[in-house]
Motif scaffolding. Sequence first.
Motif, short mmCIF file in Angstrom:
data_model
loop_
_atom_site.label_atom_id
_atom_site.label_comp_id
_atom_site.label_asym_id
_atom_site.label_seq_id
_atom_site.Cartn_x
_atom_site.Cartn_y
_atom_site.Cartn_z
N ALA A 61 -10.14 -7.88 -6.63
CA ALA A 61 -9.62 -6.80 -7.32
C ALA A 61 -9.69 -5.55 -6.81
O ALA A 61 -8.72 -4.63 -7.03
N SER A 62 -10.90 -5.08 -6.21
CA SER A 62 -11.25 -3.88 -5.73
C SER A 62 -10.07 -3.51 -4.50
O SER A 62 -9.43 -2.37 -4.44
N LEU A 63 -9.99 -4.70 -3.65
CA LEU A 63 -9.04 -4.55 -2.66
C LEU A 63 -7.62 -4.16 -3.15
O LEU A 63 -6.92 -3.50 -2.46
N ALA A 64 -7.21 -5.11 -4.06
CA ALA A 64 -5.87 -4.88 -4.65
C ALA A 64 -5.77 -3.64 -5.18
O ALA A 64 -4.57 -3.13 -5.04
N ALA A 65 -6.60 -2.88 -5.99
CA ALA A 65 -6.51 -1.85 -6.52
C ALA A 65 -6.36 -0.56 -5.51
O ALA A 65 -5.75 0.29 -5.55
N TYR A 66 -7.13 -0.74 -4.33
CA TYR A 66 -7.07 0.21 -3.29
C TYR A 66 -5.76 0.16 -2.59
O TYR A 66 -5.17 1.21 -2.35
N VAL A 67 -5.31 -0.81 -2.11
CA VAL A 67 -4.05 -0.90 -1.62
C VAL A 67 -2.86 -0.58 -2.30
O VAL A 67 -2.19 0.24 -1.87
N GLY A 68 -2.92 -0.93 -3.72
CA GLY A 68 -2.04 -0.23 -4.64
C GLY A 68 -2.05 1.12 -4.77
O GLY A 68 -0.96 2.06 -4.89
N LEU A 69 -3.21 1.91 -4.93
CA LEU A 69 -3.23 3.16 -4.97
C LEU A 69 -2.85 3.81 -3.85
O LEU A 69 -2.18 5.00 -3.91
N ASP A 75 3.72 6.92 -0.99
CA ASP A 75 5.02 7.23 -1.86
C ASP A 75 5.48 8.35 -1.95
O ASP A 75 6.52 8.96 -2.16
N LEU A 76 4.36 8.92 -2.84
CA LEU A 76 4.51 10.25 -3.34
C LEU A 76 4.76 11.44 -2.41
O LEU A 76 5.36 12.21 -2.47
N PHE A 77 3.89 11.09 -1.55
CA PHE A 77 4.04 12.22 -0.29
C PHE A 77 5.23 12.01 0.59
O PHE A 77 5.85 13.03 0.55
N ALA A 78 5.87 10.75 0.51
CA ALA A 78 7.09 10.82 1.00
C ALA A 78 8.13 11.53 0.43
O ALA A 78 9.08 11.84 0.65
N ARG A 79 8.13 11.31 -1.07
CA ARG A 79 8.97 11.81 -2.08
C ARG A 79 9.11 13.35 -2.06
O ARG A 79 10.08 14.04 -1.95
N ALA A 80 7.78 14.05 -2.21
CA ALA A 80 7.45 15.34 -2.29
C ALA A 80 6.16 15.52 -2.04
O ALA A 80 5.06 14.72 -2.46
N GLU A 81 5.72 16.67 -1.21
CA GLU A 81 4.36 16.96 -1.01
C GLU A 81 3.58 17.22 -2.24
O GLU A 81 2.49 16.76 -2.41
N LEU A 83 3.90 16.16 -5.25
CA LEU A 83 3.72 15.05 -5.79
C LEU A 83 2.63 14.00 -5.31
O LEU A 83 1.76 13.54 -5.84
N GLY A 84 2.40 14.13 -3.86
CA GLY A 84 1.48 13.48 -3.31
C GLY A 84 -0.02 13.93 -3.75
O GLY A 84 -0.70 13.18 -4.04
N TYR A 85 0.06 15.27 -3.58
CA TYR A 85 -1.31 15.97 -3.95
C TYR A 85 -1.82 15.89 -5.44
O TYR A 85 -2.81 15.56 -5.86
N VAL A 86 -0.59 15.89 -6.22
CA VAL A 86 -0.99 15.36 -7.73
C VAL A 86 -1.57 13.97 -7.87
O VAL A 86 -2.39 13.62 -8.30
N GLY A 87 -0.96 13.02 -7.21
CA GLY A 87 -1.27 11.81 -7.30
C GLY A 87 -2.53 11.48 -6.55
O GLY A 87 -3.45 10.53 -7.02
N LEU A 88 -2.89 12.18 -5.55
CA LEU A 88 -4.28 12.18 -5.10
C LEU A 88 -5.31 12.66 -5.91
O LEU A 88 -6.22 12.19 -6.02
N GLY A 89 -4.82 13.76 -6.74
CA GLY A 89 -6.01 14.30 -7.54
C GLY A 89 -6.23 13.43 -8.67
O GLY A 89 -7.43 13.10 -9.09
#
Length: 335
Positions: A61-69, A75-81, A83-89
């Motif tokens: 479950a931990s590996l699956a959560a890590y891969v999903g996040l 994907d957020l960084f690819a769409r907009a930078e 958005l990627g930082y917001v998702g990372l936060g």
Amino acid sequence: MSDQRPSSRRPQVFRLDETNITLAPPDPIEPETALLPAAAPPRRSGMSWGGLFWSALGGIASLAAYVGLSRLVEDLFARAEWLGYVGLGFTALLVLAVVIIVGREVAGLSRLARLDDIRRRATLAIAADDRSEAEGVARDMLRLAAQTPTLARAHADLESHLSGIIDGADLVRLTERTLLASLDSRARQMVSDAARNVSVVTAVSPRALVDLAFVLYSAVSLVRRLALLYGGRPGALGMLRLVQHVVGHLAITGGMAAGDTLVQQIVGQGLAARLSARLGEGVVNGLLTARLGLAAMAVTRPLPFAALPAPRLADVASGLLRKAEEEEAVASRRQ
């Protein structure tokens, strides 16, 4: 076979320096270790198959959560930078919250394990009259009592008498009388109040689902409050483990309830059968809640009942019987 008895001899006085006196050799002294009880069998070490299963499932479950996040952040960084930082936060906040929650759960489990360890060591110290083990138990109990402001005076009294007790069993009993007498009184009052509330609510509630929900809530709340009283402070996982221990204790000691005086009065007099259906159901539910509370006291209490008497069902649920008898008298007068 001769019936002759040895003639009685008058007591005489001898001097030890006389030449014709022969002293008997002293009796052999057995080694001190022979008087001690056998050591408890060691606990089985290693991980069980159940523990291995849950560990593997948690890892997956931990590996699956890590891969999903990680995919989500990419994907957020690819769409907009931005958005990627917001998702990372948000991911960092999620990880921080998970670490804090896991830490609290581990701390709660360790506190419950500490109570179990103190109770086990106290039982061994009483059985073997081990002074060093009993002193360790008393020190641990003093550290627990230091977290409860109402036990400040009892804490000081026990600490002042700690070095004056020689026997290990007496030291454990003194610790129990000094630190747990007031806590046991409050615990009995908690159990009695919970049993009375369950009895009243289930007697007047029109729905069986409401009865079930209230009984479950009262039982879990009572177990948690007793654990907090004795210094357990369990988390969610700790509550699951504590409820499991309480149910196991009830399964072991449930047969003893049939011999309780209060149960004998209700069953023997046929009191529940003469009451109304709702009132009889309320009395039975109150008795079950009281039994659960007594089992929770035995599980969460850090010391066994050695110096203080263990509470009985009649001590915490006697009001239910008096109430039932009053209702029966009122019903008989109306008839």
